[in-house]
Design a protein around this motif. Structure first.
Motif, PDB file in Angstrom:
ATOM      1  N   GLU A   1     -38.502 -25.454  23.231  1.00  0.00           N
ATOM      2  CA  GLU A   1     -38.862 -24.498  22.415  1.00  0.00           C
ATOM      3  C   GLU A   1     -37.754 -23.937  21.585  1.00  0.00           C
ATOM      4  O   GLU A   1     -36.765 -23.687  22.048  1.00  0.00           O
ATOM      5  CB  GLU A   1     -39.563 -23.316  23.095  1.00  0.00           C
ATOM      6  N   GLN A   2     -38.114 -23.723  20.284  1.00  0.00           N
ATOM      7  CA  GLN A   2     -36.962 -23.039  19.527  1.00  0.00           C
ATOM      8  C   GLN A   2     -37.545 -21.997  18.519  1.00  0.00           C
ATOM      9  O   GLN A   2     -38.454 -22.429  17.804  1.00  0.00           O
ATOM     10  CB  GLN A   2     -36.447 -24.144  18.350  1.00  0.00           C
ATOM     11  N   LEU A   3     -37.095 -20.946  18.664  1.00  0.00           N
ATOM     12  CA  LEU A   3     -37.398 -19.738  17.733  1.00  0.00           C
ATOM     13  C   LEU A   3     -36.516 -19.343  17.061  1.00  0.00           C
ATOM     14  O   LEU A   3     -35.252 -18.891  17.416  1.00  0.00           O
ATOM     15  CB  LEU A   3     -37.903 -18.743  18.915  1.00  0.00           C
ATOM     16  N   LYS A   4     -36.524 -19.390  15.739  1.00  0.00           N
ATOM     17  CA  LYS A   4     -35.628 -18.654  14.632  1.00  0.00           C
ATOM     18  C   LYS A   4     -36.144 -17.822  13.899  1.00  0.00           C
ATOM     19  O   LYS A   4     -37.236 -17.667  13.340  1.00  0.00           O
ATOM     20  CB  LYS A   4     -35.084 -19.911  13.942  1.00  0.00           C
TER      21      LYS A   4
ATOM     22  N   ALA B   1     -43.615  -9.984  21.702  1.00  0.00           N
ATOM     23  CA  ALA B   1     -42.526  -9.145  21.217  1.00  0.00           C
ATOM     24  C   ALA B   1     -41.133 -10.160  21.255  1.00  0.00           C
ATOM     25  O   ALA B   1     -41.024 -10.876  22.412  1.00  0.00           O
ATOM     26  CB  ALA B   1     -42.232  -7.802  22.121  1.00  0.00           C
ATOM     27  N   LEU B   2     -40.562 -10.147  20.363  1.00  0.00           N
ATOM     28  CA  LEU B   2     -38.975 -10.996  20.381  1.00  0.00           C
ATOM     29  C   LEU B   2     -38.061 -10.016  20.094  1.00  0.00           C
ATOM     30  O   LEU B   2     -37.920  -9.014  19.761  1.00  0.00           O
ATOM     31  CB  LEU B   2     -38.923 -12.020  19.049  1.00  0.00           C
ATOM     32  N   VAL B   3     -36.656 -10.486  20.935  1.00  0.00           N
ATOM     33  CA  VAL B   3     -35.624  -9.875  20.881  1.00  0.00           C
ATOM     34  C   VAL B   3     -34.537 -10.934  20.131  1.00  0.00           C
ATOM     35  O   VAL B   3     -34.244 -12.081  20.576  1.00  0.00           O
ATOM     36  CB  VAL B   3     -35.073  -9.430  22.172  1.00  0.00           C
ATOM     37  N   LEU B   4     -33.887 -10.411  18.993  1.00  0.00           N
ATOM     38  CA  LEU B   4     -33.038 -11.270  18.379  1.00  0.00           C
ATOM     39  C   LEU B   4     -31.539 -11.422  19.400  1.00  0.00           C
ATOM     40  O   LEU B   4     -30.947 -10.287  19.600  1.00  0.00           O
ATOM     41  CB  LEU B   4     -32.881 -10.825  16.824  1.00  0.00           C
ATOM     42  N   GLU B   5     -30.888 -12.674  19.131  1.00  0.00           N
ATOM     43  CA  GLU B   5     -29.661 -12.607  19.727  1.00  0.00           C
ATOM     44  C   GLU B   5     -28.507 -12.338  18.560  1.00  0.00           C
ATOM     45  O   GLU B   5     -28.802 -12.961  17.592  1.00  0.00           O
ATOM     46  CB  GLU B   5     -29.465 -14.007  20.322  1.00  0.00           C
ATOM     47  N   GLU B   6     -27.308 -11.870  19.221  1.00  0.00           N
ATOM     48  CA  GLU B   6     -26.565 -11.704  18.357  1.00  0.00           C
ATOM     49  C   GLU B   6     -26.552 -11.214  16.851  1.00  0.00           C
ATOM     50  O   GLU B   6     -26.283 -11.474  15.917  1.00  0.00           O
ATOM     51  CB  GLU B   6     -25.420 -13.097  18.043  1.00  0.00           C
ATOM     52  N   ALA B   7     -27.467 -10.288  16.849  1.00  0.00           N
ATOM     53  CA  ALA B   7     -27.786  -9.374  15.831  1.00  0.00           C
ATOM     54  C   ALA B   7     -26.772  -8.507  15.299  1.00  0.00           C
ATOM     55  O   ALA B   7     -25.840  -7.847  16.050  1.00  0.00           O
ATOM     56  CB  ALA B   7     -29.043  -8.615  16.015  1.00  0.00           C
TER      57      ALA B   7
ATOM     58  N   VAL C   1     -33.077  -5.222  18.804  1.00  0.00           N
ATOM     59  CA  VAL C   1     -33.578  -5.601  17.629  1.00  0.00           C
ATOM     60  C   VAL C   1     -34.755  -6.321  17.921  1.00  0.00           C
ATOM     61  O   VAL C   1     -34.843  -7.530  18.494  1.00  0.00           O
ATOM     62  CB  VAL C   1     -32.712  -6.480  16.667  1.00  0.00           C
ATOM     63  N   VAL C   2     -35.843  -5.855  17.788  1.00  0.00           N
ATOM     64  CA  VAL C   2     -37.300  -6.393  18.188  1.00  0.00           C
ATOM     65  C   VAL C   2     -38.007  -6.698  16.848  1.00  0.00           C
ATOM     66  O   VAL C   2     -37.939  -6.379  15.906  1.00  0.00           O
ATOM     67  CB  VAL C   2     -38.018  -5.360  19.137  1.00  0.00           C
TER      68      VAL C   2
ATOM     69  N   LEU D   1     -31.004 -15.943  12.937  1.00  0.00           N
ATOM     70  CA  LEU D   1     -30.782 -15.921  14.232  1.00  0.00           C
ATOM     71  C   LEU D   1     -31.524 -16.362  15.212  1.00  0.00           C
ATOM     72  O   LEU D   1     -32.992 -16.574  14.782  1.00  0.00           O
ATOM     73  CB  LEU D   1     -30.799 -14.239  14.388  1.00  0.00           C
ATOM     74  N   ARG D   2     -31.409 -16.723  16.340  1.00  0.00           N
ATOM     75  CA  ARG D   2     -31.947 -17.210  17.569  1.00  0.00           C
ATOM     76  C   ARG D   2     -32.862 -15.982  18.031  1.00  0.00           C
ATOM     77  O   ARG D   2     -32.412 -14.828  18.011  1.00  0.00           O
ATOM     78  CB  ARG D   2     -31.118 -17.930  18.355  1.00  0.00           C
TER      79      ARG D   2
END
Length: 488
Positions: A366-369, A394-400, A338-339, A378-379
């Motif tokens: 750093e915190q990205l939510k 580009a970000l990738v979501l954790e535990e999507a 999930v990008v 999601l983080r």
């Protein structure tokens, strides 16, 4: 005429006698009604009378046959008769209590419906039902509603609601169902209250409704509201949280734009007293009249709300907190990850900040939510930035979740010329991640549009870079994204 009056009087007398006979017959044959007779002992009758209702989950399922005093004079004994439907739910672990108006600093106001009607008996049976009661059972009644009955009356938790724990020094009367208040408006409720195993504090479980969960960040202050008087004799007194006199509640507040969104399971400590703060006024942006815009031709463009926080460490001055919020477009890449594509200036402070001497800054914490449209937070990890220094990342979501839907590939254009005269539109997400009306890319975008996708003919062609104040932002082309991070 006299004979007619005599006839009317005789008929009236006969009717009264028959009516009295009918009432006596009903009372004498009350025991003949089908159902389950029970005896319940209470410390006080609390205004309960013969003929009062017996209720289960608010439905009348029986009647109070009589009230008497126990042989030792210490209890009031209520003779109940439960109808067959109600008798099915009466078990050895059921709790019976008399519903009357109660006003308490700990429990607030309960039983207010009996202010305009008679008291009645209510009972509640837990999920793990016990053995069914038999006729003639003698039970000990409760003096107040059990906590389980209050918890069962709570609203169901909906998908996207924030579930968190609040640790308070002292309870001050909170109970399941107590309100959670932000800016004077209810945003959730208390789910449970329990003393910590070590007795050091009280743990309160809270539910914040999905549409309000963006009001809770890691910078939010919580307190248990109770009336507080401040001021002086000559300058006047001010009473705050006066509504908590009968119904205590959880209050919270945080300055808009400060802190990052929190995930389910978040734990926060409440202050012992209401903190001193000044409520921020209505922002000027809220008063701006938005033009009426036509809805997008398709609604399959998946937007997300991004919050970023970090700290810039300074040797010669105090550390600088960094807070940013904006929009990104979500899709699934070729590997099924999930990008989220957005502006680098939104999610990377090292890209925009410099130290005192113009060098690389020292960025920490750093915190990205990422807030999804269904309310889930999601983080995210920052997995790619343009190596040539363009404002795209580009970000990738954790535990999507595995069933998460992304923007389809046919809505994203990674190459090809744009037709002359095509209208470029910005598609931003609001504070709750729901899409805002599209605006022309030539207009100065709002803060919500930082990192937002830009569309041409309903296809995403790029993202909005960090704009200067009052100036339209630069569009960074989507074709800079590496092939392996693109959708199939």
């Amino acid at each position: 005429m006299h004979r007619f009056r005599y006839l009317i009087g005789s008929l009236t007398l006969i009717g009264a006698v028959l009516g009295a006979f009918w009432v006596v017959r009903i009372l004498r044959h009350l025991d003949d009604r089908p159902g389950l007779p029970l005896q319940v002992e209470f410390r006080e009758a609390r205004g309960l009378r013969s003929g009062a209702n017996v209720r289960y989950r608010g439905v009348n399922v029986g009647v109070v046959r009589s009230i008497s005093i126990s042989s030792d004079g210490t209890k009031a004994v209520a003779q109940l008769l439960l109808d067959p439907p109600g008798a099915q739910h009466a078990c050895v672990n059921s709790s019976f209590w008399i519903v009357t108006p109660r006003f308490s600093g700990l429990d607030g106001a309960t039983g207010l419906d009996t202010l305009v009607r008679d008291s009645y008996v209510s009972f509640q049976t837990p999920t793990d039902r016990g053995t069914a009661l038999v006729a003639g059972s003698l039970l000990a009644g409760k003096e107040r509603p059990p906590a389980a009955s209050e918890a069962e009356s709570l609203e169901e938790v909906e998908h996207g609601d924030l579930l968190m724990s609040l640790l308070v020094p002292e309870n001050h009367g909170l109970k399941p169902g107590s309100a959670v208040i932000f800016r004077g408006m209810p945003t959730g409720d208390v789910r449970s209250v329990a003393l910590a195993s070590a007795g050091t504090h009280v743990e309160v479980s809270l539910r914040i409704a999905r549409k309000h969960r963006q009001t809770v960040t890691d910078k939010t202050s919580f307190w248990v509201a109770r009336p507080y008087v401040s001021g002086a004799l000559f300058s006047g007194f001010t009473v705050t949280d006066v509504t908590a006199l009968l119904t205590p509640f959880v209050g919270y507040y945080g300055d808009p734009g400060k802190g990052v969104l929190v995930q389910d399971g978040y734990r926060a400590a409440a202050t012992a007293n209401r903190p001193a703060f000044e409520v921020a006024p209505v922002p000027g942006e809220a008063l701006r009249q938005l033009p009426v815009a036509k809805p997008a031709a398709a609604d399959d463009l998946v937007l997300v709300r991004i919050t970023y926080a970090a700290v810039e460490r300074d040797t010669w001055s105090s550390d600088d907190p960094i807070q940013r919020q904006g929009t990104g477009v979500l899709f699934l890449d070729r590997a099924g990850r999930v990008v989220v594509v957005t502006a680098r200036s939104l999610v990377d402070a090292s890209f925009t900040e410099t130290d005192l001497f113009g060098g690389a800054p020292d960025i920490e914490d750093e915190q990205l939510k990422v807030l999804l449209r269904n309310g889930t937070v999601l983080r995210a990890g920052r997995v790619w930035v343009d190596p040539t220094g363009k404002d795209i990342a580009a970000l990738v979501l954790e535990e999507a979740p595995p069933d998460l839907r992304g923007t389809p590939a046919n809505r994203m254009r990674f190459a090809g010329a744009i037709e002359a005269g095509a209208t470029l539109s910005i598609r931003a997400a609001g504070a709750d991640a729901t899409p805002l009306p599209a605006v022309e890319a030539s207009r100065p975008p709002t803060s919500d549009a930082h990192g937002a996708p830009v569309t041409a003919d309903e296809e995403v062609i790029g993202v909005i870079a960090q704009p200067a104040e009052g100036v339209a932002g630069t569009v960074v082309a989507l074709e800079l994204l590496p092939t392996d991070l693109r959708p199939q």
